[in-house]
Design an enzyme around this catalytic site. Structure first.
Site, short mmCIF file in Angstrom:
data_model
loop_
_atom_site.label_atom_id
_atom_site.label_comp_id
_atom_site.label_asym_id
_atom_site.label_seq_id
_atom_site.Cartn_x
_atom_site.Cartn_y
_atom_site.Cartn_z
N CYS A 258 0.86 -1.35 0.02
CA CYS A 258 0.16 0.11 -0.13
C CYS A 258 0.82 1.26 -0.05
O CYS A 258 1.39 1.27 -1.02
CB CYS A 258 -1.05 0.00 1.18
SG CYS A 258 -2.62 0.91 0.89
N HIS A 350 -3.89 -4.89 0.09
CA HIS A 350 -3.47 -5.40 1.32
C HIS A 350 -3.60 -7.11 1.23
O HIS A 350 -4.69 -7.80 1.21
CB HIS A 350 -4.74 -4.86 2.34
CG HIS A 350 -4.47 -3.55 2.73
ND1 HIS A 350 -3.84 -3.07 3.64
CD2 HIS A 350 -4.78 -2.36 2.00
CE1 HIS A 350 -3.79 -1.67 3.99
NE2 HIS A 350 -4.55 -1.37 2.94
N GLU A 352 -2.56 -9.16 3.61
CA GLU A 352 -3.17 -9.50 4.91
C GLU A 352 -4.65 -9.64 5.04
O GLU A 352 -5.13 -10.44 5.67
CB GLU A 352 -2.51 -8.51 5.83
CG GLU A 352 -3.24 -7.62 6.36
CD GLU A 352 -3.35 -6.40 5.43
OE1 GLU A 352 -4.02 -5.43 5.44
OE2 GLU A 352 -2.24 -6.33 4.71
#
Length: 407
Positions: A258, A350, A352
């Site tokens: 990001c 992202h 995660e």
């Protein structure tokens, strides 16, 4: 749930009346929309949303309440919150509190009862812009005064927010299972899930403040370096760019996500620019150009890297060759960079993605593979790529927050 009046005011004069939700008063920020159908708790506790009034396009919000396990940080970060139909009851066995109760307890001002799809279409056409939510006594202010307050609010372009969201003290999370090395994580607004993913892959995680100096980073002697997500304009974070260039010159494996992707782009000499309304939500289609696989990904960014899409190019800053590794299939925005002559890569989204989807978690494994290759001597020549001057040791707080270099 309060029925006090509230109004959402946009910079261009558009007004939407509704009811107060959460705390009451006045809040200013950049109005953006998030398209996720789920994961509102992860959204509001994501530090990347600092300074932004987040509008949920999904009409019904709050039905699963909030809990203590799904927090992405220690607090709510959104500057304001906009929903259409807040749930009147909480219906989930994991819930500890209602969403509006958490918003009120943390002083986050929101508004409900407006047509969020209509506001989304307006922002999509006009672009993200400054906005304000006025509720309680503030809702009774003259419309002209409310609009003037909004227009005097901060503009996200040129804004450095890293110091507001970063940890002030370094901390360490031990590796799980067999330890393969250590990673210094520059906290620019990191999410809890990111740390978990790194530790789960055998990395000892040293989360460090965004103000760390080159000398302090060298003292840690990390096996690898990671730049997290975070809010603000990458053009206003030149300190972190210079810090990263020192990492790249030393041949230390690097992974950024990001905001970290934008900073890698600038470290390599590419430009960044502001998107009309950004990518926010958990349903963005991205192609991994190395495999041709299309991933559904989680995004939260208003800026992007401008880099050639047609094959490897020499990096303007002299770090060898790089290529665009991932691209957004909606608008061809650069979603990833891969360096071919130094051990570094990044993605704009992202991996995660605590609220899902999980198509991109393989990127953490790719990072581990990069580290193991470097440990085996695969990046011995990396330090010879660039011989430009090392960065000075000024801290980010010495920087201007009005850098207008970004488009």
């Amino acid at each position: 749930m309060t029925l006090s009046p509230a109004v959402l005011v946009l910079e261009d004069g558009a007004r939407y009346t509704g009811r107060a939700y959460g705390a009451q008063g006045r809040t200013l920020g950049e109005a953006v929309f998030a398209t996720g159908m789920t994961g509102y708790q992860e959204t509001i506790t994501d530090p990347s949303y600092a300074g932004q009034i987040v509008l949920q396009t999904a009409p019904h919000i709050g039905n699963t309440g909030v809990n203590d396990e799904d927090q992405e940080s220690s607090r709510i970060w959104v500057a304001g919150y906009v929903v259409r139909d807040p749930s009147r009851v909480v219906s989930n066995h994991r819930a500890k509190r209602s969403l509006d109760a958490d918003l009120e307890a943390q002083g986050v001002i929101g508004i409900s009862g407006i047509d969020t799809r209509a506001v989304t279409r307006h922002i999509r056409d006009a672009g993200a812009m400054r906005a304000g939510i006025f509720s309680g006594d503030e809702a009774a202010l003259p419309a002209e005064e409310q609009l003037e307050l909004v227009r005097r609010g901060p503009d996200m372009t040129g804004l450095n927010l890293s110091g507001q969201v970063s940890t002030t003290e370094a901390y360490t999370i031990p590796a799980e299972g067999e330890r393969i090395g250590s990673v210094a994580v520059l906290d620019l607004g990191i999410k809890t899930a990111t740390v978990r993913h790194l530790a789960a892959r055998g990395l000892e995680v040293h989360v460090v403040p965004q103000s760390i100096t080159t000398e302090e980073l060298a003292e840690l002697n990390p096996t690898a370096v990671f730049y997290s997500n975070g809010p603000g304009d990458p053009a206003a974070s030149e300190y972190h760019v210079e810090l990263l260039r020192d990492v790249l010159r030393k041949g230390i494996p690097f992974f950024g996500i990001c905001f970290g992707n934008q900073l890698l782009g600038r470290a390599l000499g590419f430009e960044t620019y502001k998107l009309p309304f950004g990518h926010r939500g958990i349903n963005q289609p991205v192609m991994d150009r190395s495999t041709g696989k299309v991933e559904i990904t989680s995004h939260n960014h208003g800026f992007a890297v401008r880099a050639p899409l047609d094959g490897p190019v020499d990096t303007p800053a002299g770090f060898g060759r790089a290529e665009v590794s991932h691209v957004d299939l909606n608008d061809d925005v650069v979603e990833g960079l891969n360096c071919l002559d130094i051990p570094a890569f990044s993605v704009q989204y992202h991996p995660e993605s605590a609220a899902g989807p999980h198509d991109s978690t393989y990127l953490f494994d790719r990072f581990v593979d990069l580290i193991k290759t470097a440990q085996a001597g695969g990046s011995a020549a990396a330090a010879e790529v660039s011989n430009s001057q090392t960065p000075n040791s000024q801290t980010p707080n010495d920087q201007t927050t009005n850098d207008q270099e970004s488009n």
